[in-house]
Design an enzyme around this catalytic site. Structure first.
Site, PDB file in Angstrom:
ATOM      1  N   GLU A 175       0.887  -1.179   0.000  1.00 40.87           N
ATOM      2  CA  GLU A 175       0.000   0.000   0.000  1.00 40.87           C
ATOM      3  C   GLU A 175       0.916   1.218   0.000  1.00 40.87           C
ATOM      4  O   GLU A 175       1.491   1.551   1.030  1.00 40.87           O
ATOM      5  CB  GLU A 175      -0.874   0.018   1.268  1.00 40.87           C
ATOM      6  N   CYS A 221      -2.457   8.898   2.662  1.00 36.02           N
ATOM      7  CA  CYS A 221      -2.219   8.396   1.298  1.00 36.02           C
ATOM      8  C   CYS A 221      -3.434   8.676   0.428  1.00 36.02           C
ATOM      9  O   CYS A 221      -3.304   8.944  -0.754  1.00 36.02           O
ATOM     10  CB  CYS A 221      -1.911   6.907   1.345  1.00 36.02           C
TER      11      CYS A 221
HETATM   12  P1  NAP Z   1       8.252   5.424   4.525  1.00 33.95           P
HETATM   13  O1  NAP Z   1       9.363   6.334   4.762  1.00 33.95           O
HETATM   14  O2  NAP Z   1       8.276   4.593   3.293  1.00 33.95           O
HETATM   15  O3  NAP Z   1       8.155   4.479   5.794  1.00 33.95           O
HETATM   16  C1  NAP Z   1       7.191   3.456   5.915  1.00 33.95           C
HETATM   17  C2  NAP Z   1       7.794   2.299   6.664  1.00 33.95           C
HETATM   18  O4  NAP Z   1       8.781   1.677   5.847  1.00 33.95           O
HETATM   19  C3  NAP Z   1       8.518   2.723   7.946  1.00 33.95           C
HETATM   20  O5  NAP Z   1       8.353   1.705   8.903  1.00 33.95           O
HETATM   21  C4  NAP Z   1       9.953   2.820   7.499  1.00 33.95           C
HETATM   22  O6  NAP Z   1      10.872   2.671   8.548  1.00 33.95           O
HETATM   23  C5  NAP Z   1      10.033   1.666   6.530  1.00 33.95           C
HETATM   24  N1  NAP Z   1      11.058   1.777   5.502  1.00 33.95           N
HETATM   25  C6  NAP Z   1      11.433   2.900   4.837  1.00 33.95           C
HETATM   26  N2  NAP Z   1      12.363   2.570   3.917  1.00 33.95           N
HETATM   27  C7  NAP Z   1      12.580   1.248   4.014  1.00 33.95           C
HETATM   28  C8  NAP Z   1      13.438   0.326   3.346  1.00 33.95           C
HETATM   29  N3  NAP Z   1      14.243   0.702   2.372  1.00 33.95           N
HETATM   30  N4  NAP Z   1      13.399  -0.961   3.713  1.00 33.95           N
HETATM   31  C9  NAP Z   1      12.568  -1.376   4.688  1.00 33.95           C
HETATM   32  N5  NAP Z   1      11.728  -0.573   5.353  1.00 33.95           N
HETATM   33  C10 NAP Z   1      11.737   0.737   5.024  1.00 33.95           C
HETATM   34  O7  NAP Z   1       6.858   6.151   4.489  1.00 33.95           O
HETATM   35  P2  NAP Z   1       6.285   7.178   5.556  1.00 33.95           P
HETATM   36  O8  NAP Z   1       6.974   8.482   5.358  1.00 33.95           O
HETATM   37  O9  NAP Z   1       6.290   6.570   6.902  1.00 33.95           O
HETATM   38  O10 NAP Z   1       4.758   7.277   5.069  1.00 33.95           O
HETATM   39  C11 NAP Z   1       4.381   8.110   4.036  1.00 33.95           C
HETATM   40  C12 NAP Z   1       4.167   7.326   2.751  1.00 33.95           C
HETATM   41  O11 NAP Z   1       3.315   6.214   2.977  1.00 33.95           O
HETATM   42  C13 NAP Z   1       3.417   8.180   1.746  1.00 33.95           C
HETATM   43  O12 NAP Z   1       3.963   7.974   0.476  1.00 33.95           O
HETATM   44  C14 NAP Z   1       2.001   7.651   1.814  1.00 33.95           C
HETATM   45  O13 NAP Z   1       1.238   7.899   0.672  1.00 33.95           O
HETATM   46  C15 NAP Z   1       2.222   6.211   2.070  1.00 33.95           C
HETATM   47  N6  NAP Z   1       1.045   5.592   2.663  1.00 33.95           N
HETATM   48  C16 NAP Z   1       0.297   4.738   1.922  1.00 33.95           C
HETATM   49  C17 NAP Z   1      -0.854   4.184   2.447  1.00 33.95           C
HETATM   50  C18 NAP Z   1      -1.695   3.245   1.634  1.00 33.95           C
HETATM   51  O14 NAP Z   1      -2.533   2.557   2.213  1.00 33.95           O
HETATM   52  N7  NAP Z   1      -1.515   3.157   0.336  1.00 33.95           N
HETATM   53  C19 NAP Z   1      -1.228   4.471   3.740  1.00 33.95           C
HETATM   54  C20 NAP Z   1      -0.442   5.342   4.488  1.00 33.95           C
HETATM   55  C21 NAP Z   1       0.700   5.902   3.940  1.00 33.95           C
HETATM   56  P3  NAP Z   1      11.628   3.943   9.189  1.00 33.95           P
HETATM   57  O15 NAP Z   1      10.573   4.812   9.791  1.00 33.95           O
HETATM   58  O16 NAP Z   1      12.516   3.333  10.208  1.00 33.95           O
HETATM   59  O17 NAP Z   1      12.344   4.618   8.069  1.00 33.95           O
END
Ligand code: NAP
Length: 455
Positions: A228, A262
């Site tokens: 997601e 999102c």
């Molecule tokens: P993020 O930086 O991608 O982080 C999400 C999760 O992934 C965190 O637990 C993060 O850990 C981990 N992570 C990041 N990079 C990683 C990697 N290379 N390998 C493994 N794990 C990794 O996203 P965010 O800033 O928290 O959230 C915002 C994004 O999420 C937006 O793009 C939003 O649209 C999307 N989102 C989508 C949905 C949906 O249902 N489609 C819902 C909510 C949010 P760390 O915090 O330790 O970096």
């Protein structure tokens, strides 16, 4: 390694945690695997009872949960209370419907009996974001546990308190030890976990980059993934829309969770004959929103979750303005050691600008002009993302046709903002990810659909 939670209202550290070592992670996964060997044999009745108890605990503790979210990532408490309620409803929904979703499906063949049965697969690793620090996790854990799976959680590094309280509530509800565990770790530790043979599948909600990285590793290990990811939802406002209502719904959607959702509307694609009137209504309603301390029950817009993310958002706004977008509201970083960003509107947004091409994960609206209905649909679909979408028109049949067949997205709403609902499937297409959560479709993502054939 250390993880420190920071209050985005004042930049002050809340608490520092030490991350788990590789050995500690392996031990915890082993514990959860042992727990699964018994959990998978429990009856639907047992699972249902525990899930309903969990729902009750979330409701009992909702005030404390809302304050925790406000402190760790700035969510206004009135939205935090609603989020806690949604978690409870999701638990109750799967408690009530899980058995039905997982009932054997008889299939007529030459056999004396043949059917599809739905078997648990083991431990699912969940990598989750901070924006809905409770609900994102509950919408994974409720169907997973009801299906007889177990879960380990790697939550976002800025919400460790939320990650731990979820595990605590599961224990409080009386679930057997270790069926669900929180792993306080950094993102660099995820790859190794995916390699662990007890991890059978991965679900990730987060940015497209994180999704690509985790999906590559899971693909290399032949483990199923549900993703997601980000979105840049377009709301199409047609000339025959009720503009007052459209502006109201569009503002609510854009500012949900201080713009960090999102499925928040990010691009507003408006027919040119009504763009002036729509923009003026939209502007007024954006101005009416109260930005303030998330602990204040009257606050509509809190700070952004982290100052660095707020700065990235501002850079996107500046780049759009440099390319010709016009900022008619907001667009300036408030003074002080905080992560606030005001509701902001960009008009005259065109292809090639960040406000057109990229996800703006904060309270910034891009208003884009379309010549007519077909042009509006073309612009709405002119995106690498495909999460949600909406269309506003008083011609319901036309709205339904556009929603069902024309908009390229995982969901399309007519005269309403996109919202997740435990009863409805949720997910995206294109770079917004694949697989579905919620509803009956969500629970079937992580089961073995097993054919049973009796001669
Ligand atoms: P993020 O930086 O991608 O982080 C999400 C999760 O992934 C965190 O637990 C993060 O850990 C981990 N992570 C990041 N990079 C990683 C990697 N290379 N390998 C493994 N794990 C990794 O996203 P965010 O800033 O928290 O959230 C915002 C994004 O999420 C937006 O793009 C939003 O649209 C999307 N989102 C989508 C949905 C949906 O249902 N489609 C819902 C909510 C949010 P760390 O915090 O330790 O970096």
């Amino acid at each position: 390694m250390k993880i420190t939670s920071i209050n985005p209202v004042n930049g002050q550290p809340i608490k520092t945690y030490t991350t788990l070592t590789e050995q500690q992670i392996a031990e915890k996964i082993e514990q959860t695997h042992t727990a699964w060997l018994s959990w998978k044999k429990t009856s639907h009745q047992q699972r249902r009872t525990l899930m309903n108890r969990l729902a009750a605990i979330v409701r009992e503790r909702k005030d404390e949960l809302a304050v925790l979210m406000a402190n760790e990532m700035g969510k206004p408490v009135k939205q935090g209370l609603a989020e806690a309620e949604k978690c409870a409803l999701t638990c109750e929904y799967y408690a009530a419907n899980g058995e039905g979703f997982l009932a054997d499906q008889l299939i007529e063949t030459e056999a004396s009996k043949s059917y599809a049965s739905f078997q648990p697969i083991g431990i699912v690793l969940a990598v989750m974001p901070w924006n809905f620090p409770l609900f994102q996790v509950f919408r994974f854990l409720a169907p997973a546990l009801i299906a007889g799976n177990c879960g380990v959680l790697k939550h976002a590094s800025n919400v460790p308190g939320c990650a731990l309280v979820i595990e605590e509530m599961i224990i409080q509800a009386g679930f057997p030890a270790h069926v669900f565990q929180t792993l306080l770790i950094g993102s660099s530790q995820v790859e190794k976990i995916i390699e662990n043979p007890h991890i059978k599948a991965v679900t990730l909600t987060g940015s497209t980059n994180a999704g690509m990285s985790v999906a590559s590793k899971a693909g290399a290990m032949l483990k199923k993934v549900v993703l997601e990811l980000g979105g840049s939802d377009a709301y199409v406002v047609l000339a025959d829309a009720d503009l007052e209502n459209a502006a109201e719904v569009c503002v609510t959607s854009r500012l949900t969770n201080s713009g960090q959702s999102c499925i928040a509307a990010k691009r507003f694609v408006v027919e040119e004959s009504v763009i002036e009137e729509f923009t003026s209504l939209f502007l007024q309603k954006m101005k009416d929103q109260v930005m303030g301390n998330p602990l204040d029950i009257n606050t509509d817009v809190g700070p952004q979750s982290r100052a660095d993310l707020r700065d990235e958002l501002h850079a996107q706004v500046v780049k759009s303005i440099e390319k010709g977008a016009v900022c008619i509201l907001g667009g300036e970083i408030p003074e002080g050691d905080n992560a606030y960003y005001p509701p902001t509107i960009l008009t005259n947004v065109l292809p090639g600008m960040t406000g057109y091409e990229e996800e703006l994960f904060g309270p910034v609206a891009s208003i884009i002009s379309a010549k007519d209905e077909n042009d509006a649909i073309r612009i709405a679909n002119d995106s690498i993302f495909g999460l949600g979408s909406a269309v506003f028109t008083q011609d319901i049949a036309k709205g339904e046709r556009i929603a069902a067949t024309a908009l390229e997205a995982g969901s399309a709403f007519v005269n309403q903002r996109v919202q997740s609902d435990p009863r409805l499937p949720f997910g995206g297409i294109k770079t917004s990810g694949y697989g579905r959560e919620l509803g009956g479709f969500g629970i079937l993502e992580f089961v073995n659909i097993k054919t049973v054939y009796i001669q």
